[in-house]
Design a protein around this motif. Structure first.
Motif, mmCIF file in Angstrom:
data_model
loop_
_atom_site.group_PDB
_atom_site.id
_atom_site.type_symbol
_atom_site.label_atom_id
_atom_site.label_comp_id
_atom_site.label_asym_id
_atom_site.label_seq_id
_atom_site.Cartn_x
_atom_site.Cartn_y
_atom_site.Cartn_z
ATOM 1 N N TYR A 122 0.837 -1.193 0.000
ATOM 2 C CA TYR A 122 0.000 0.000 0.000
ATOM 3 C C TYR A 122 0.872 1.243 0.000
ATOM 4 N N GLU A 123 0.652 2.069 -0.942
ATOM 5 C CA GLU A 123 1.352 3.339 -0.995
ATOM 6 C C GLU A 123 0.423 4.434 -0.503
ATOM 7 N N PRO A 124 0.926 5.317 0.374
ATOM 8 C CA PRO A 124 0.054 6.368 0.898
ATOM 9 C C PRO A 124 -0.345 7.354 -0.196
ATOM 10 N N ALA A 125 -1.527 7.897 -0.039
ATOM 11 C CA ALA A 125 -1.994 8.906 -0.988
ATOM 12 C C ALA A 125 -1.174 10.174 -0.820
ATOM 13 N N PRO A 126 -0.867 10.858 -1.898
ATOM 14 C CA PRO A 126 -0.087 12.095 -1.776
ATOM 15 C C PRO A 126 -0.834 13.130 -0.946
ATOM 16 N N SER A 127 -0.091 13.874 -0.168
ATOM 17 C CA SER A 127 -0.675 14.868 0.717
ATOM 18 C C SER A 127 -0.616 16.238 0.075
ATOM 19 N N ALA A 128 -1.658 17.024 0.334
ATOM 20 C CA ALA A 128 -1.707 18.377 -0.200
ATOM 21 C C ALA A 128 -1.077 19.385 0.751
ATOM 22 N N ALA A 129 -0.597 18.927 1.923
ATOM 23 C CA ALA A 129 -0.005 19.843 2.903
ATOM 24 C C ALA A 129 1.269 20.450 2.334
ATOM 25 N N PRO A 130 1.473 21.738 2.532
ATOM 26 C CA PRO A 130 2.668 22.391 1.963
ATOM 27 C C PRO A 130 3.960 21.965 2.650
ATOM 28 N N ASP A 131 3.875 21.413 3.853
ATOM 29 C CA ASP A 131 5.072 21.024 4.582
ATOM 30 C C ASP A 131 4.950 19.573 5.032
ATOM 31 N N GLN A 132 6.073 18.883 5.032
ATOM 32 C CA GLN A 132 6.163 17.513 5.531
ATOM 33 C C GLN A 132 7.320 17.478 6.531
ATOM 34 N N TRP A 133 7.018 17.362 7.825
ATOM 35 C CA TRP A 133 8.002 17.571 8.878
ATOM 36 C C TRP A 133 8.828 16.322 9.147
ATOM 37 N N ALA A 134 10.099 16.548 9.416
ATOM 38 C CA ALA A 134 11.027 15.437 9.657
ATOM 39 C C ALA A 134 12.168 15.937 10.532
ATOM 40 N N MET A 135 12.942 14.990 11.057
ATOM 41 C CA MET A 135 14.050 15.321 11.951
ATOM 42 C C MET A 135 15.206 14.376 11.687
ATOM 43 N N THR A 136 16.425 14.903 11.811
ATOM 44 C CA THR A 136 17.626 14.065 11.802
ATOM 45 C C THR A 136 18.436 14.385 13.051
ATOM 46 N N ILE A 137 19.105 13.357 13.577
ATOM 47 C CA ILE A 137 19.915 13.500 14.784
ATOM 48 C C ILE A 137 21.293 12.931 14.492
ATOM 49 N N ASP A 138 22.298 13.763 14.620
ATOM 50 C CA ASP A 138 23.673 13.380 14.310
ATOM 51 C C ASP A 138 24.312 12.775 15.559
ATOM 52 N N LEU A 139 24.513 11.473 15.552
ATOM 53 C CA LEU A 139 25.090 10.801 16.712
ATOM 54 C C LEU A 139 26.578 11.069 16.863
ATOM 55 N N ALA A 140 27.204 11.590 15.819
ATOM 56 C CA ALA A 140 28.605 11.989 15.956
ATOM 57 C C ALA A 140 28.742 13.282 16.751
ATOM 58 N N ALA A 141 27.697 14.101 16.750
ATOM 59 C CA ALA A 141 27.724 15.361 17.484
ATOM 60 C C ALA A 141 27.044 15.269 18.839
ATOM 61 N N CYS A 142 26.091 14.349 18.981
ATOM 62 C CA CYS A 142 25.339 14.232 20.233
ATOM 63 C C CYS A 142 26.265 13.778 21.360
ATOM 64 N N THR A 143 26.187 14.481 22.498
ATOM 65 C CA THR A 143 26.996 14.120 23.665
ATOM 66 C C THR A 143 26.185 13.399 24.736
#
Length: 994
Positions: free
Chosen positions: A747-768
């Motif tokens: 199943y592929e999700p239906a495309p969203s009409a929202a102007p933004d799609q929120w996401a996050m990345t966390i760099d474990l090389a920098a995280c203390t």
């Protein structure tokens, strides 16, 4: 039917007339005690409860006619309901100021962030700074001035220290007047102390702080001929050696240091350079967890290791030789290969190396470390030296000198300003008993603590968010302290007491302004002053660097009188006393957020423990949770043991700040801190303030239930597959190919009409793993505290946790910290099983919780593979005091009992930014939305943004070769991705690389 408004006011008058409410309000608000019975009306009720509004001036508070916040009959025109305002101020800790921005809702501070314009924070905020907003609203703060236990107004105290009465007690020159303060870099406080000295030339001013050592001052004086203060630039350092120095987690300026250091760990391409970190320490710390190579060492072994390192450097570069005593470097042959590799690496990076000595290391270590910094060409590149902005007092005016004067009966008046010396002073001083020998004594503090109970006068103090003042950062940068609201519980600041002693009745705001008027150019003073209030920073006020000349002779002379080698006594342990990551020296012990914050390494909450290495614990037959008795001379301490992988053998580490005595539930008693943990100060002496070699350990055969949040999340011998060395990354940039790519799906999700799609990345090389993000999330999202019993039952409510993993051997493990929050799965397993659709997917990619629908089946938690959902078993907000409720973020729902809670990507911040952009008829800008965890992160390891914005940083990092998804094989398609940790081990030591 009568008017509903009239019925409401009639019911309110009836309620206010109840005798029990009259009595309770009279106790709570002392002015009400003067009212005749039944005289409390709704008008006086509003008068008593109304706190003054923090009105907006240029960037801060100005004195205007009072306006009550209960209710807004006529709202100020500049105040928009629900719209937050931000003010610049500073928080001082250990004498040094950190610039902050405080968010205020309708006159009440709710959230603390770092000040982007302040060099000590650059927009980041640590756990202590962020949690301090809860301390402002602590209902257990003292409210009433007292003399001999009875209420006595401030005016009575001011009269007692006025010239007429004080001179009768201490003489015209003030020979019997003694002041005890903590170290401070405040220019205003220095001026006021000068005024006190001018009025009473015979007065003695003592300066003491329990965690302050004099090793740096003495060591740099030996190395350069005068006491200096090093300021490091880790952006220019290719090789860093930390000698029991937690510069990424606890030292002054650590927020700035973490940012600078992490900037050299963020690898964008295989061709990028990366710094290398060596750490020598006893107990594992945040800095040790980030090390490429870490060496365990007993406390008294570190000076010998430094001396051996100097010898290794001298062999390779004779021009850098330093005369060492014959005993130096003894007993370090087992570490010779490690030291040789480090010495060669430092020499190979002359001008790009930095050596950092810990605050509590002896003078010999500081002398050698700073001498090597200069001899290796670091001065002006990786380190600069300045004159310390801190007023640490004159020689012979410390706590020992005050104790001597008290024993001799020479103290007519003693004024103790802040701190808690009756609790934190070395045990052999018996300082609490000595306080009674002063003919008159007064203590200014937030609580009626051990020192307050030993003094005749007690004065409630103002919180820094209620005060005017100033301070200087570690690099000398000056900043202002301005209040966000008028004092909730009354009280006074240190400056008020000093001004009263000096005979100066100037308003604190006016005194501060006049003090700075004398420092700033008279031309355009008002404009400069307004800009300082707005930015919180004095322009161009950092201390200038001072040229230093190395003195080998001075260092040799110091080392000649120092024992550089120490072997452990037979059957004994070495003791290391360290500040706690949450309670600090004990002053934050009454803060529930900090008590429940897991230690970055041990994950222990609500108390401390005796940390032991696995081998040492096995030698004594002790397990984690087993009660042991630590004895040093005639002093003993009962404390639970905790096995800490990576701890040095034949040593034990105890965090200070616990074991506080409880005194009931009176005004100012620290009820939260009472009885939590064990008092490590009991083993502290003047001769051995931080380390001891004569400690014995005896198991007691009993156990204590430790409140640990992560005792079971271990690697259990499995390798850290999602980490790589720099060499491996250059050879194969895609580190985790199996944790990447589009999973197969029917199943592929239906495309969203929202102007933004929120996401996050966390760099474990920098995280203390410092946990600043955890407290930021708690403050922003009204996350409740569950108490020690709740933690023991695994019911902690933190929406964001820092998973800590160990791999390798228990003695020398490799540590990795991984922030774990709701992964915002595009195909979320929690959504499929919720019978009432309480957890749903938003069009912009957020896994949302609809609290009104949730019935608490907990099916979603069972189906979550990441275990990031929290169920509030009890109504944790039911017994929260009215003042603590003021700390709640009004933009986030305060949840009732029986619902699931979890991270929402700070959706309230997203919607606020979207509304603002819509009002301005524009789209969101790149980076305009910042989550609470991202904003607080000192190392900038967290990046958040919209995937539909090709310019956003999160879009670039999401497809980086280091990026991967946790449990990718499950096909949940998380919106959170991690960048694999990269280390830079020395090839000569790579077999044991950390």
């Amino acid at each position: 039917m009568s008017d509903p408004r009239e019925r409401y006011w009639r019911r309110l008058d009836e309620q206010l007339g109840r005798p029990e409410l009259q009595e309770a309000l009279a106790r709570e608000f002392p002015p009400a005690a003067d009212l005749p019975p039944g005289a409390l009306t709704r008008r006086s009720f509003v008068h008593l409860l109304g706190a003054s509004l923090a009105l907006a001036g240029i960037g801060g508070c100005v004195r205007r006619p009072r306006q009550k916040i209960l209710p807004y009959v006529a709202r100020p025109p500049e105040m928009t309901p629900s719209a937050a305002r931000r003010y610049a101020t500073s928080m001082t800790l250990g004498g040094y100021a950190t610039g902050l921005l405080v968010e205020s809702h309708t006159g009440r501070p709710t959230k603390i962030e770092g000040n982007p314009d302040h060099p000590a924070s650059f927009g980041a905020a640590g756990v202590l700074e962020q949690a301090s907003v809860l301390g402002l609203y602590d209902p257990q703060r003292a409210r009433t001035p007292r003399r001999a236990g009875r209420r006595s107004p401030w005016d009575a105290f001011a009269a007692a220290i006025g010239p007429a009465q004080l001179r009768n007690a201490v003489g015209a020159r003030g020979a019997g007047l003694h002041l005890l303060l903590e170290p401070s870099a405040s220019p205003l406080q220095a001026e006021l102390l000068a005024h006190v000295r001018q009025r009473y030339p015979g007065a003695r001013i003592h300066v003491d702080a329990p965690l302050a050592g004099d090793g740096e001052r003495t060591g740099t004086a030996a190395a350069f001929g005068r006491a200096m203060q090093p300021v490091y630039d880790f952006t220019a350092a290719d090789v860093v050696l930390a000698l029991d120095a937690d510069f990424l987690g606890a030292m002054p300026f650590h927020l700035r240091y973490a940012r600078d250091f992490a900037s050299r760990r963020r690898i964008a391409a295989p061709s990028d350079d990366m710094n290398r970190l060596y750490v020598v320490e006893t107990a594992p710390t945040v800095t040790g967890g980030a090390a490429d190579h870490r060496l365990r060492a007993r406390p008294t072994e570190i000076p010998a290791l430094v001396a051996a390192l100097v010898e290794q450097i001298a062999r390779a570069a004779p021009e850098l030789a330093v005369q060492l005593p014959e005993s130096a470097g003894g007993g370090t042959s087992a570490h010779a290969p490690w030291l040789t590799a480090v010495a060669d690496d430092l020499l190979a990076h002359r001008g790009r190396a930095a050596i950092v000595a810990g605050e509590r290391q002896p003078a010999a270590v500081h002398a050698l470390a700073n001498l090597l910094n200069v001899l290796l060409g670091g001065d002006g590149h990786t380190v600069r030296y300045i004159e310390s902005p801190l007023s640490a007092g004159e020689p012979g005016t410390g706590l020992a000198a005050l104790a001597t004067a008290l024993r001799a009966g020479d103290v007519g008046w003693l004024v103790v300003l802040d701190g808690n010396p009756a609790y934190a002073a070395p045990a052999d001083l018996g300082f609490a008993a000595l306080l009674g020998r002063a003919r008159e004594s007064a203590y200014l503090g937030l609580y009626r603590n051990e020192t307050a109970r030993a003094c005749r006068w007690f004065l409630p103090a103002q919180h820094y968010l209620e005060s005017w003042g100033d301070g200087r950062a570690w690099d000398g940068t000056a900043s202002l302290v301005q209040p966000l609201l008028e004092p909730l519980y009354g009280g006074h600041a240190v400056a008020d007491v000093l001004a009263a002693l000096a005979g100066d009745a100037t308003d604190p705001h006016d005194a501060l302004q006049e003090s700075w008027r004398r420092r700033l150019p008279p031309r355009d003073f008002q404009q400069t002053w307004d800009e300082m209030l707005q930015r919180g920073v004095a322009p161009d006020s950092a201390a200038p660097p001072i040229a230093v000349r190395p003195s080998r002779e001075g260092v040799a002379h110091l080392l000649g009188d120092t024992a550089m080698a120490a072997e452990p006594a037979q059957g004994r342990l070495e003791l290391a006393l360290v500040p706690d990551a949450a309670a600090y020296d004990g002053r934050f012990g009454n803060n529930p957020w900090l008590q429940e914050l897991p230690d970055p390494i041990t994950k222990l909450t609500w108390g401390n423990a005796a940390l032991l290495s696995p081998a040492t614990a096995a030698r004594f037959g002790v397990e984690s949770g087993g009660l042991v008795e630590l004895a040093a001379g005639s002093r003993k301490l009962t404390i639970p043991a905790l096995i800490a992988p990576g701890h040095a053998d034949d040593a034990v580490t105890v965090a200070l700040g616990y074991g506080r005595a409880g005194r009931g539930r009176g005004d100012g008693d620290e009820q939260v801190a009472a009885g939590v943990g064990a008092d490590g100060y009991a083993l502290r002496t003047m001769a051995h303030p931080f380390t001891r070699r004569d400690v014995s350990l005896r198991p007691l055969g009993r156990r204590a239930a430790l409140a640990i949040t992560q005792g079971h999340w271990r690697m259990d011998g499995r390798p850290l597959a999602l980490a790589a060395t720099l060499t491996e990354f250059r050879r194969q940039p895609t580190i985790a190919p199996r944790q990447r790519g589009k999973p197969l799906s029917l199943y592929e999700p239906a495309p969203s009409a929202a102007p933004d799609q929120w996401a996050m990345t966390i760099d474990l090389a920098a995280c203390t793993g410092c946990s600043a993000c955890v407290v930021a999330c708690q403050a922003e999202n009204n996350v409740p505290v569950v108490g020690p019993e709740g933690v023991r039952d695994s019911r902690e409510m933190h929406w964001l946790r820092i998973d800590r993993y160990f791999a390798g051997t228990p003695d020398d493990p490799v540590a990795l910290s991984q922030p774990m929050l709701c992964q915002q799965c595009e195909k979320a397993p929690c959504e499929y099983v919720c019978p009432v659709s309480a957890t749903v997917h938003s069009p912009d990619g957020i896994n949302e919780m609809v609290y009104n629908r949730c019935v608490g089946t907990r099916f979603c938690s069972n189906n979550c593979p990441y275990k990031v959902r929290r169920f509030n078993w009890f109504d944790y907000n039911a017994e929260v005091s009215e003042t603590e409720r003021l700390a709640k973020n009004p933009d986030v729902t305060v949840r009732a009992r029986g619902v699931m809670e979890k991270c929402t990507f700070c959706v309230q911040r997203i919607r606020e930014a979207q509304i603002g952009a819509r009002l301005e008829d524009r789209g969101l800008r790149s980076g305009e939305v910042r989550t609470a965890c991202q904003q607080a992160c000192p190392s900038r390891a967290i990046v958040f943004g919209s995937l539909t914005d090709p310019e956003d940083e999160v879009t670039r990092w999401r497809d980086h070769p280091r990026a991967y998804s946790v449990l990718h094989e499950l096909g949940t398609e998380p919106r959170v991705r991690y960048l694999a940790r990269i280390t830079n081990p020395n090839p000569r030591l790579e077999a044991g690389a950390g």
